[in-house]
Design a protein around this motif. Structure first.
Motif, PDB file in Angstrom:
ATOM      1  N   VAL A   8       0.825  -1.217   0.000  1.00  0.00           N
ATOM      2  CA  VAL A   8       0.000   0.000   0.000  1.00  0.00           C
ATOM      3  C   VAL A   8       0.855   1.261   0.000  1.00  0.00           C
ATOM      4  O   VAL A   8       0.344   2.352  -0.245  1.00  0.00           O
ATOM      5  CB  VAL A   8      -0.953   0.039   1.218  1.00  0.00           C
ATOM      6  CG1 VAL A   8      -1.722  -1.251   1.350  1.00  0.00           C
ATOM      7  CG2 VAL A   8      -0.216   0.378   2.513  1.00  0.00           C
ATOM      8  N   SER A  40      -3.915  -2.496  -8.153  1.00  0.00           N
ATOM      9  CA  SER A  40      -3.178  -3.007  -7.001  1.00  0.00           C
ATOM     10  C   SER A  40      -3.645  -2.340  -5.716  1.00  0.00           C
ATOM     11  O   SER A  40      -4.564  -1.533  -5.701  1.00  0.00           O
ATOM     12  CB  SER A  40      -1.678  -2.749  -7.195  1.00  0.00           C
ATOM     13  OG  SER A  40      -1.395  -1.366  -7.028  1.00  0.00           O
ATOM     14  N   LEU A  41      -2.941  -2.658  -4.617  1.00  0.00           N
ATOM     15  CA  LEU A  41      -3.245  -2.067  -3.316  1.00  0.00           C
ATOM     16  C   LEU A  41      -2.572  -0.713  -3.116  1.00  0.00           C
ATOM     17  O   LEU A  41      -2.807  -0.059  -2.102  1.00  0.00           O
ATOM     18  CB  LEU A  41      -2.794  -3.011  -2.196  1.00  0.00           C
ATOM     19  CG  LEU A  41      -3.472  -4.383  -2.122  1.00  0.00           C
ATOM     20  CD1 LEU A  41      -2.850  -5.215  -1.007  1.00  0.00           C
ATOM     21  CD2 LEU A  41      -4.967  -4.231  -1.888  1.00  0.00           C
ATOM     22  N   ARG A  94      -4.469   2.696  -2.033  1.00  0.00           N
ATOM     23  CA  ARG A  94      -5.867   2.542  -2.413  1.00  0.00           C
ATOM     24  C   ARG A  94      -6.779   3.416  -1.572  1.00  0.00           C
ATOM     25  O   ARG A  94      -7.796   3.914  -2.056  1.00  0.00           O
ATOM     26  CB  ARG A  94      -6.279   1.070  -2.285  1.00  0.00           C
ATOM     27  CG  ARG A  94      -7.718   0.803  -2.684  1.00  0.00           C
ATOM     28  CD  ARG A  94      -8.000  -0.674  -2.796  1.00  0.00           C
ATOM     29  NE  ARG A  94      -7.346  -1.265  -3.965  1.00  0.00           N
ATOM     30  CZ  ARG A  94      -7.479  -2.541  -4.324  1.00  0.00           C
ATOM     31  NH1 ARG A  94      -8.228  -3.349  -3.595  1.00  0.00           N
ATOM     32  NH2 ARG A  94      -6.856  -3.002  -5.384  1.00  0.00           N
ATOM     33  N   ASP A 124      -3.883   5.202   3.605  1.00  0.00           N
ATOM     34  CA  ASP A 124      -2.610   4.600   3.226  1.00  0.00           C
ATOM     35  C   ASP A 124      -1.519   5.646   3.037  1.00  0.00           C
ATOM     36  O   ASP A 124      -0.328   5.321   3.102  1.00  0.00           O
ATOM     37  CB  ASP A 124      -2.780   3.793   1.937  1.00  0.00           C
ATOM     38  CG  ASP A 124      -3.672   2.573   2.121  1.00  0.00           C
ATOM     39  OD1 ASP A 124      -3.733   2.057   3.250  1.00  0.00           O
ATOM     40  OD2 ASP A 124      -4.303   2.146   1.141  1.00  0.00           O
TER      41      ASP A 124
END
Length: 468
Positions: free
Chosen positions: A250, A405-406, A409, A413
């Motif tokens: 992240v 993807s993370l 996100r 984060d």
């Protein structure tokens, strides 16, 4: 039976909701208080007349020279009558007393969590011979929307809600049964599951168990039958492990973050994205929580012409929903998370963020109360607003693979990335923990997997120490 003639009666105390402006709020219940042989006793009623009548009964008994039972606090003449007229109260009845006791003194988000926990365990604390239970979602809606919160109890109830509550009132276990190990375990199992039967998040289970434990502590304090001690202490139950580590996937790096802060200025109409550019910068460069950034005032900032600045973080504006606040607002100002009331946290601000804050104030000004970040109408920046804008920003700044993807996100984060940035830059963990508002242990537990590129520096220092 332990009895005493030493009785002191106090006046009825009204229990009020907290008011944001500091003025006395609406009275929601009344507590009769008295002391027997040095032990304080209390009983809460919905109406003042009920509490006054109860104290009048106690006063007449004391004047008549009656002995009072030290454990229950009642005169002996009232013990048989209470036993005949009022059997041991049920978990549902106790839950209302517990919520009424907690409600005036807890934050809006805590009120939400309080009713959430009670609504989770209550359907599990019912008699084995009870008729078939109503639908689980209807039960939860009935408890959360029409029964537990004081402001909801007088709301008109749809038929299915009325039927569900009627079933619960009849099926709810009496408190001595609640204290039994099998029912305590059933409650803990209920806390561990969501309505769909899937496992609840470990952090959610931990939070709910803490509320449940506190409710049982109140039962011990009130000397409820069966609660000589906290039943949770007697049940061997292992809660799920809380996975606190931040996933390194992240964490967004400085280059991609810079691209996102450029891209956000193109999001939305009337400068919607530009209004939040410095907000996201605070999460990343100053490691602020979103609620801390939302509460940041111009007076909290030292913004020099050159070099590093400083934030003095003393308040937050957590979002809880209007139904949990006393004044109907969606945010309630609070102190710092995990800190004493009135605590202040200093955060060093890099030049890039100093410049960003200055540009933001020059373009948008500040809210009437001095907040740096505000909506177009001067309101508090809410999670929906900064969440939606960030969701539109990522596709503008990142590749399709990165968007899927993370990577960064969630807006939160960015705080994780800011902490990781400082740790990887070699800032001592003690300094990072202090400025981020963590304990050192929590910081290292959470961010251990995000620290990279340190082995080379460590090996060199060891070699130098060894003279190699």
């Amino acid at each position: 039976m332990n009895t005493s003639y030493k009785v002191k009666l106090w006046e009825v105390r009204p229990n009020r909701r907290k008011s944001k402006d500091g003025k006395p709020g609406k009275v929601i219940s009344y507590t009769a208080r008295w002391v027997v042989d040095g032990r304080e006793k209390s009983k809460t009623f919905q109406r003042s007349a009920q509490a006054a009548n109860f104290l009048s009964d106690l006063r007449q008994a004391a004047k008549a020279g009656e002995e009072f039972d030290v454990n229950s606090g009642l005169p002996l003449s009232m013990l048989p009558r209470e036993a005949e007229e009022k059997p041991a109260r049920t978990w549902l009845e106790f839950s209302l007393a517990y919520i009424d006791m907690k409600w005036p003194g807890v934050a809006p988000k805590s009120r939400d969590g309080l009713t959430d926990t009670i609504a989770t365990v209550t359907p599990a604390l019912v008699r084995d011979d009870a008729p078939e239970a109503p639908d689980a979602e209807v039960l939860r809606r009935a408890l959360r929307g029409y029964y537990l919160a004081p402001q909801d109890r007088d709301r008109p109830r749809p038929p299915e809600v009325a039927e569900a509550l009627s079933w619960l009132i009849k099926a709810s276990l009496e408190m001595p049964e609640v204290a039994k190990a099998a029912n305590v375990r059933a409650s803990l199992n209920a806390l561990s599951r969501k309505l769909d039967g899937k496992s609840a998040a470990a952090s959610t289970v931990t939070r709910k168990r803490a509320v449940f434990y506190n409710a049982f502590e109140y039962a011990v304090e009130l000397e409820e039958p069966g609660f000589e001690g906290n039943p949770l202490d007697k049940v061997k139950w292992t809660p799920p492990q809380v996975a606190e580590e931040v996933d390194p996937r992240v964490v967004i790096g400085p280059r991609h973050m810079d691209e996102c802060l450029t891209a956000v200025t193109y999001v939305g109409k009337r400068g919607r994205g530009r209004r939040l550019r410095a907000f996201y910068g605070c999460l990343y460069y100053a490691m602020l929580r979103p609620a801390e950034a939302a509460a940041l005032h111009e007076d909290d900032c030292t913004l020099p012409e050159t070099g590093w600045g400083e934030f003095l973080i003393a308040r937050t504006l957590p979002e809880s929903g209007a139904r949990w606040t006393d004044d109907g607002s969606t945010h309630a100002e609070r102190g710092l998370k995990w800190r004493a009331v009135g605590a202040v946290r200093k955060v060093s601000v890099p030049p890039v963020l100093v410049k960003m804050i200055k540009e933001h104030i020059a373009e948008f000004g500040t809210a009437p109360d001095g907040r740096i970040f505000q909506t177009e109408r001067g309101g508090v920046v809410g999670s929906t607003a900064y969440g939606d804008v960030w969701a539109e920003t990522r596709p503008l700044a990142l590749t399709p693979a990165q968007v899927a993807s993370l990577l960064a996100r969630r807006p939160y984060d960015l705080r994780h990335a800011g902490v990781s940035l400082r740790l990887n830059a070699g800032v001592p963990a003690t300094d990072v923990a202090e400025e981020a508002g963590h304990s050192l242990k929590v910081l290292l537990d959470i961010y251990a997997k995000c620290i990279e590129g340190q082995k080379g520096h460590t090996h060199k220092r060891i070699d130098d120490a060894l003279g190699h």
